[in-house]
Design a protein around this motif. Structure first.
Motif, PDB file in Angstrom:
ATOM      1  N   MET A 299       0.827  -1.215   0.000  1.00 34.60           N
ATOM      2  CA  MET A 299       0.000   0.000   0.000  1.00 34.60           C
ATOM      3  C   MET A 299       0.859   1.263   0.000  1.00 34.60           C
ATOM      4  SD  MET A 299      -3.110  -0.892  -0.140  1.00 34.60           S
ATOM      5  CE  MET A 299      -3.934   0.607   0.338  1.00 34.60           C
ATOM      6  N   ASP A 300       2.176   1.102   0.165  1.00 39.51           N
ATOM      7  CA  ASP A 300       3.113   2.217   0.021  1.00 39.51           C
ATOM      8  C   ASP A 300       2.716   3.434   0.849  1.00 39.51           C
ATOM      9  OD1 ASP A 300       5.416   3.387  -0.968  1.00 39.51           O
ATOM     10  OD2 ASP A 300       4.360   4.298  -2.654  1.00 39.51           O
TER      11      ASP A 300
ATOM     12  N   LYS B 135      -6.416  -5.287   7.703  1.00 41.68           N
ATOM     13  CA  LYS B 135      -5.729  -5.796   6.506  1.00 41.68           C
ATOM     14  C   LYS B 135      -4.859  -4.708   5.874  1.00 41.68           C
ATOM     15  CE  LYS B 135      -6.765  -9.221   4.429  1.00 41.68           C
ATOM     16  NZ  LYS B 135      -6.208 -10.601   4.335  1.00 41.68           N
ATOM     17  N   LEU B 136      -5.387  -3.493   5.779  1.00 46.90           N
ATOM     18  CA  LEU B 136      -4.650  -2.429   5.111  1.00 46.90           C
ATOM     19  C   LEU B 136      -3.401  -2.014   5.890  1.00 46.90           C
ATOM     20  CD1 LEU B 136      -7.571  -0.144   3.851  1.00 46.90           C
ATOM     21  CD2 LEU B 136      -6.289  -1.870   2.568  1.00 46.90           C
ATOM     22  N   VAL B 137      -3.531  -1.948   7.212  1.00 47.72           N
ATOM     23  CA  VAL B 137      -2.366  -1.593   8.028  1.00 47.72           C
ATOM     24  C   VAL B 137      -1.284  -2.654   7.889  1.00 47.72           C
ATOM     25  CG1 VAL B 137      -1.556  -1.321  10.401  1.00 47.72           C
ATOM     26  CG2 VAL B 137      -3.644  -0.173   9.669  1.00 47.72           C
ATOM     27  N   GLU B 138      -1.674  -3.894   7.871  1.00 46.33           N
ATOM     28  CA  GLU B 138      -0.697  -4.977   7.706  1.00 46.33           C
ATOM     29  C   GLU B 138      -0.028  -4.926   6.333  1.00 46.33           C
ATOM     30  OE1 GLU B 138      -3.016  -8.421   8.645  1.00 46.33           O
ATOM     31  OE2 GLU B 138      -2.700  -8.212  10.814  1.00 46.33           O
ATOM     32  N   GLN B 139      -0.677  -4.259   5.378  1.00 47.13           N
ATOM     33  CA  GLN B 139      -0.102  -4.089   4.044  1.00 47.13           C
ATOM     34  C   GLN B 139       0.688  -2.779   3.914  1.00 47.13           C
ATOM     35  OE1 GLN B 139      -3.838  -6.456   1.890  1.00 47.13           O
ATOM     36  NE2 GLN B 139      -3.326  -4.389   1.241  1.00 47.13           N
TER      37      GLN B 139
ATOM     38  N   LEU C 158     -11.417  -6.526  -0.946  1.00 48.58           N
ATOM     39  CA  LEU C 158     -10.977  -5.176  -1.279  1.00 48.58           C
ATOM     40  C   LEU C 158      -9.514  -4.963  -0.902  1.00 48.58           C
ATOM     41  CD1 LEU C 158     -11.444  -2.379  -2.345  1.00 48.58           C
ATOM     42  CD2 LEU C 158     -12.416  -1.720  -0.128  1.00 48.58           C
ATOM     43  N   ALA C 159      -9.108  -5.474   0.242  1.00 50.23           N
ATOM     44  CA  ALA C 159      -7.699  -5.343   0.636  1.00 50.23           C
ATOM     45  C   ALA C 159      -6.791  -6.014  -0.391  1.00 50.23           C
ATOM     46  CB  ALA C 159      -7.477  -5.947   2.014  1.00 50.23           C
TER      47      ALA C 159
ATOM     48  N   ALA D  34      -8.637  -0.901  -8.807  1.00 48.54           N
ATOM     49  CA  ALA D  34      -8.832  -1.814  -7.679  1.00 48.54           C
ATOM     50  C   ALA D  34     -10.300  -1.846  -7.257  1.00 48.54           C
ATOM     51  CB  ALA D  34      -7.952  -1.387  -6.503  1.00 48.54           C
ATOM     52  N   PHE D  35     -10.929  -0.671  -7.185  1.00 48.70           N
ATOM     53  CA  PHE D  35     -12.333  -0.597  -6.783  1.00 48.70           C
ATOM     54  C   PHE D  35     -13.230  -1.277  -7.821  1.00 48.70           C
ATOM     55  CE2 PHE D  35     -11.477   3.625  -4.356  1.00 48.70           C
ATOM     56  CZ  PHE D  35     -10.895   2.896  -3.330  1.00 48.70           C
TER      57      PHE D  35
END
Length: 393
Positions: free
Chosen positions: A1-2, A21-25, A315-316, A328-329
């Motif tokens: 997710m940079d 999920k997003l934080v882990e990415q 979505l993640a 992505a969406f």
């Protein structure tokens, strides 16, 4: 997710699950929630099936859920108290690794919130979304607690009456009242403490009733019945005694235990059931709706939480694969729309069966339900076997 900055509106189930999920990415995530932190502990219970539990178990340790729960087996009765069918959930563990259960909404919310705290994700409670603005490449939002700026993406996970949806799609269809209420309560009844091995579902003469006793000895019950006029504001909270009287009258000719449970309940929950027409799009270039905000489902199949959890995983994965958020969406909706529509159609069908009974239809239902239930395991395989984490993105 940079290190993209992402704002999630809605702190129920879909939003926090996605945030984890997003934080882990590698993303930087903030959640705003209109309700207070205390209100997050309110509410009743719901069913969650293997497809949802398998997503949840990849996010948090779900063992605390079994401190207070009911197995997901369903036993169906007619108004005379005769068992007419059973849908055993015990086979699910071997087939899907885990079995359906009924749990309190707050129990799942608590596990997700604890995980967010451990990840350092900020959740701003009592923070209502007012407006969404695009400023060059960034998103800014106005909230009841001030302005938030500098976000790359915004995710609307704020439920069936989504403020996000109204702001980004002002011409989108609105939720439609189904002329049905869902009511229920959690009650401790002296001498009534043996844990249920199943959830009892009764097709009463005038209304549908479900109940079970948890492993902690509390009775969980719910009822679906017709309510012609759409309730406004806090009307249902103010009319608790009226609703209780209605329920006792509706079930007075059904098996006696139902009236006993209702009579023992002092703090009833009641809320209108809505149907959400399908949206053409769930997203814009920088904003995406998930869970009930995108595709609300009535509670008749117990799939609302599971679909929300599936959304978070898919979505993640899409955001991890496609650097362009719009792509992505778009891919997210492509992967989810057909499945969600099929589950929603099934919920609508079950909801119609719970409406005011027809004596002739009841006669044939009592005869045929056990045969339909035997086919249900095969019919539900596509729902329960779905692995959102392995969806081909």
């Amino acid at each position: 997710m940079d290190k993209r900055k992402i704002l999630i509106v809605g702190g129920g189930i879909a939003g926090p699950a996605l945030a984890i999920k997003l934080v882990e990415q590698g993303a930087q995530v903030k959640i705003i929630e209109a309700r207070s932190e205390a209100e997050m502990n309110e509410g009743l219970f719901f069913g969650i099936s293997p497809n949802g539990l398998n997503v949840l178990s990849g996010l948090v340790d779900i063992s605390p859920l079994y401190e207070e729960y009911v197995p997901g087996t369903l036993r169906f009765y007619n108004s005379k108290g005769q068992r007419i069918a059973e849908l055993d959930a015990s086979y699910q563990k071997e087939s899907y690794g885990i079995s359906s259960i009924q749990v309190r909404r707050s129990a799942i919310s608590k596990l997700l919130q604890e995980k967010l705290i451990s990840l350092g994700v900020q959740v701003e409670y009592g923070c209502k979304l007012i407006s969404i603005d695009y400023r060059e490449t960034k998103i800014e939002v106005e909230t009841g607690k001030g302005r938030l700026t500098g976000y790359d993406l915004l995710i609307g996970a704020d439920g069936i009456h989504s403020r996000c949806r109204r702001l980004i799609f002002p011409d989108a269809p609105k939720p439609v009242y189904t002329k049905m209420l869902s009511t229920g309560a959690i009650v401790k009844i002296p001498g009534w403490e043996e844990a249920s091995q199943a959830i009892d579902m009764t097709f009463g003469r005038e209304a549908f009733f479900g109940c079970s006793t948890t492993n902690t000895g509390k009775v969980w019950w719910f009822n679906n019945y017709d309510w012609e006029q759409e309730p406004r504001g806090s009307e249902l909270n103010l009319r608790q005694q009226h609703i209780k009287k209605d329920l006792l009258e509706l079930h007075q000719k059904d098996q006696p235990k139902i009236s006993r449970i209702i009579a023992a309940s002092s703090n009833l929950f009641a809320y209108p059931i809505y149907d959400m027409p399908a949206l053409e799009k769930w997203y814009t270039a920088k904003v995406c709706l998930i869970g009930d905000a995108a595709h609300a489902i009535s509670p008749h199949t117990g799939q609302g939480a599971s679909l929300a959890l599936e959304d978070s995983a898919v979505l993640a994965n899409c955001l991890a694969v496609y650097p362009d958020a719009g792509i992505a969406f778009s891919r997210f909706q492509q992967l989810r729309a057909a499945r969600v529509a099929r589950v929603i159609a099934q919920a609508r069908k079950i909801g119609r069966a719970k409406s005011k009974p027809n004596p002739i239809a009841n006669f044939f239902r009592d005869i045929m339900l056990k045969y339909f239930i035997n086919m249900e395991k095969k019919k539900m395989h596509w729902v329960y076997s779905y692995d959102a984490n392995k969806e081909v993105v």
